[in-house]
Design a protein around this motif. Structure first.
Motif, PDB file in Angstrom:
ATOM      1  N   GLU A 222       0.832  -1.204   0.000  1.00  0.00           N
ATOM      2  CA  GLU A 222       0.000   0.000   0.000  1.00  0.00           C
ATOM      3  C   GLU A 222       0.873   1.263   0.000  1.00  0.00           C
ATOM      4  O   GLU A 222       0.654   2.197  -0.770  1.00  0.00           O
ATOM      5  N   LEU A 223       1.872   1.241   0.863  1.00  0.00           N
ATOM      6  CA  LEU A 223       2.758   2.400   0.961  1.00  0.00           C
ATOM      7  C   LEU A 223       3.503   2.634  -0.360  1.00  0.00           C
ATOM      8  O   LEU A 223       3.607   3.770  -0.842  1.00  0.00           O
ATOM      9  N   LEU A 224       3.991   1.564  -0.948  1.00  0.00           N
ATOM     10  CA  LEU A 224       4.738   1.690  -2.205  1.00  0.00           C
ATOM     11  C   LEU A 224       3.842   2.230  -3.313  1.00  0.00           C
ATOM     12  O   LEU A 224       4.255   3.087  -4.095  1.00  0.00           O
ATOM     13  N   ALA A 225       2.600   1.731  -3.355  1.00  0.00           N
ATOM     14  CA  ALA A 225       1.671   2.192  -4.395  1.00  0.00           C
ATOM     15  C   ALA A 225       1.384   3.684  -4.219  1.00  0.00           C
ATOM     16  O   ALA A 225       1.368   4.448  -5.182  1.00  0.00           O
ATOM     17  N   GLN A 226       1.193   4.092  -2.962  1.00  0.00           N
ATOM     18  CA  GLN A 226       0.932   5.522  -2.692  1.00  0.00           C
ATOM     19  C   GLN A 226       2.138   6.362  -3.095  1.00  0.00           C
ATOM     20  O   GLN A 226       2.004   7.415  -3.710  1.00  0.00           O
ATOM     21  N   ALA A 227       3.303   5.892  -2.725  1.00  0.00           N
ATOM     22  CA  ALA A 227       4.521   6.647  -3.022  1.00  0.00           C
ATOM     23  C   ALA A 227       4.727   6.758  -4.528  1.00  0.00           C
ATOM     24  O   ALA A 227       5.066   7.825  -5.050  1.00  0.00           O
ATOM     25  N   ALA A 228       4.491   5.663  -5.238  1.00  0.00           N
ATOM     26  CA  ALA A 228       4.688   5.672  -6.692  1.00  0.00           C
ATOM     27  C   ALA A 228       3.697   6.619  -7.358  1.00  0.00           C
ATOM     28  O   ALA A 228       4.047   7.405  -8.239  1.00  0.00           O
ATOM     29  N   ALA A 229       2.446   6.559  -6.898  1.00  0.00           N
ATOM     30  CA  ALA A 229       1.421   7.419  -7.491  1.00  0.00           C
ATOM     31  C   ALA A 229       1.672   8.888  -7.146  1.00  0.00           C
ATOM     32  O   ALA A 229       1.341   9.780  -7.925  1.00  0.00           O
ATOM     33  N   GLY A 230       2.253   9.116  -5.985  1.00  0.00           N
ATOM     34  CA  GLY A 230       2.432  10.492  -5.521  1.00  0.00           C
ATOM     35  C   GLY A 230       3.746  11.139  -5.933  1.00  0.00           C
ATOM     36  O   GLY A 230       4.061  12.231  -5.459  1.00  0.00           O
ATOM     37  N   SER A 231       4.496  10.490  -6.800  1.00  0.00           N
ATOM     38  CA  SER A 231       5.819  11.058  -7.121  1.00  0.00           C
ATOM     39  C   SER A 231       6.095  11.214  -8.614  1.00  0.00           C
ATOM     40  O   SER A 231       7.215  10.987  -9.060  1.00  0.00           O
ATOM     41  N   PRO A 232       5.071  11.610  -9.401  1.00  0.00           N
ATOM     42  CA  PRO A 232       5.349  11.759 -10.829  1.00  0.00           C
ATOM     43  C   PRO A 232       6.397  12.840 -11.068  1.00  0.00           C
ATOM     44  O   PRO A 232       6.434  13.842 -10.345  1.00  0.00           O
ATOM     45  N   GLY A 233       7.235  12.609 -12.031  1.00  0.00           N
ATOM     46  CA  GLY A 233       8.247  13.610 -12.376  1.00  0.00           C
ATOM     47  C   GLY A 233       9.542  13.469 -11.595  1.00  0.00           C
ATOM     48  O   GLY A 233      10.529  14.115 -11.911  1.00  0.00           O
TER      49      GLY A 233
END
Ligand SMILES: Nc1ncnc2c1ncn2[C@@H]1O[C@H](COP(=O)(O)OP(=O)(O)O)[C@@H](O)[C@H]1O
Ligand SMILES: [Mg+2]
Length: 306
Positions: A222-233
């Motif tokens: 869950e944390l990894l998915a949030q981090a990946a989604a929240g870090s574009p660019g």
């Protein structure tokens, strides 16, 4: 002309040390599918190159072809330096990394000599010669009347001469391929385009940097998915920097709250926000606009490939 063993170069000899590669491509370098495909193909071709030119000695009749010149092109912090070292490892060669700073000298004419020395060292030790920030070295040769350092022009000419005479693998890395001198461009045999990580690659980067022993407040996936989604660019380097920043923050918060430390998305989010404000990291991710363009490759545009 120059006595190799007793010249002023000895002061910077340490800059020309080869080393055994410390990174493994499959394990340590997280690439988008496109870049991964390109680099895998490049490695396969380089293996053939060695068979053809070294083992079969095709170099005897094709001097120019005996140097493979690879260009790694892409935004800062996307893993070019890392991948170059890993590529050397894949080919079971040692690695000789250089930046323009390693070649520079206050002595006139010394830069060319340093470059020659680097090539010689790479040949002696069968090392992959890696030029980081190569655009500084390979830019167009400009007439001296335009006020450009004649030493730099001489160095560029030396680079062409050395590349012609070299037998081995040279990798250039740059963020600005368009500025390469045409003569150099025509000699590049393999091109690998690095790009900012897409969401899948970001997830693997966060997974890599949020190492196993870090206590988490939520399930890892869950944390990894949030981090990946929240870090574009963000680049790989940015993600590393955010993790670096989030961890002490998390510990401090826990200490203040007298709670056990647990990493959650808010710590990561805060670190990303801080990075975007330009207070850390490569600065490249400071522009949220990069997010919109993450799937397109600026690289291709700059190279005139798209
Ligand atoms: N694609 C990547 N995979 C894994 N780590 C990366 C990647 N890109 C950047 N990093 C991390 O950031 C650091 C700096 O990246 P670097 O290879 O110097 O990027 P570049 O040469 O493209 O500027 C690396 O040592 C690594 O820790
Ligand atoms: Mg680099």
């Amino acid at each position: 002309m120059v006595d190799d063993k007793r010249n002023p170069l000895s002061e910077i000899n340490t800059a020309y040390q080869t080393r055994a590669p410390r990174h493994v491509l499959a394990q340590d370098v997280v690439l988008t599918e496109r870049t991964h495909r390109q680099i895998s193909e490049c490695i396969a071709l380089l293996r053939f190159h060695r068979t053809i030119y070294d083992e079969w000695d095709f170099a005897a009749v094709d001097h120019q072809g005996s140097t493979a010149i690879v260009n790694f092109f892409g935004p800062p912090g996307t893993g070019k330096t890392l991948a170059a070292e890993a590529l050397a490892g894949e080919l079971e060669m040692s690695f000789l990394p250089l930046t323009i700073g390693d070649l520079e000298s206050s002595l006139k004419g010394q830069m060319s000599k340093n470059l020659q020395k680097a090539f010689r060292r790479a040949r002696e030790e069968q090392a992959v010669l890696f030029f980081d920030e190569a655009d500084a070295l390979l830019g167009r040769r400009i007439s001296v009347s335009q006020g450009i350092d004649s030493d730099m022009n001489a160095t560029r000419n030396t680079m062409m001469t050395e590349l012609s005479a070299h037998e081995g693998l040279v990798i250039f890395a740059t963020n600005y391929a368009r500025d390469y001198d045409d003569a150099i461009k025509s000699r590049i045999t393999h091109q690998v385009t690095f790009e900012l990580p897409d969401e899948a690659a970001r997830l693997r980067l966060w997974d890599r940097f949020i190492v196993e022993k870090i206590p988490l407040a939520v399930p890892r996936a869950e944390l990894l998915a949030q981090a990946a989604a929240g870090s574009p660019g963000l680049s790989g380097r940015d993600i590393l920097n955010c993790t670096r920043r989030a961890l002490p923050r998390m510990l401090l918060d826990a200490e203040r709250a007298e709670m056990p430390p647990r990493l959650d998305f808010s710590h990561i989010e805060a670190a990303i926000a801080q990075l975007r404000l330009g207070t850390g990291g490569s600065g490249q991710a400071a522009k949220p606009k990069a997010a919109a363009g993450e799937e397109t490759t600026i690289a291709g545009h700059l190279l005139g490939l798209q």
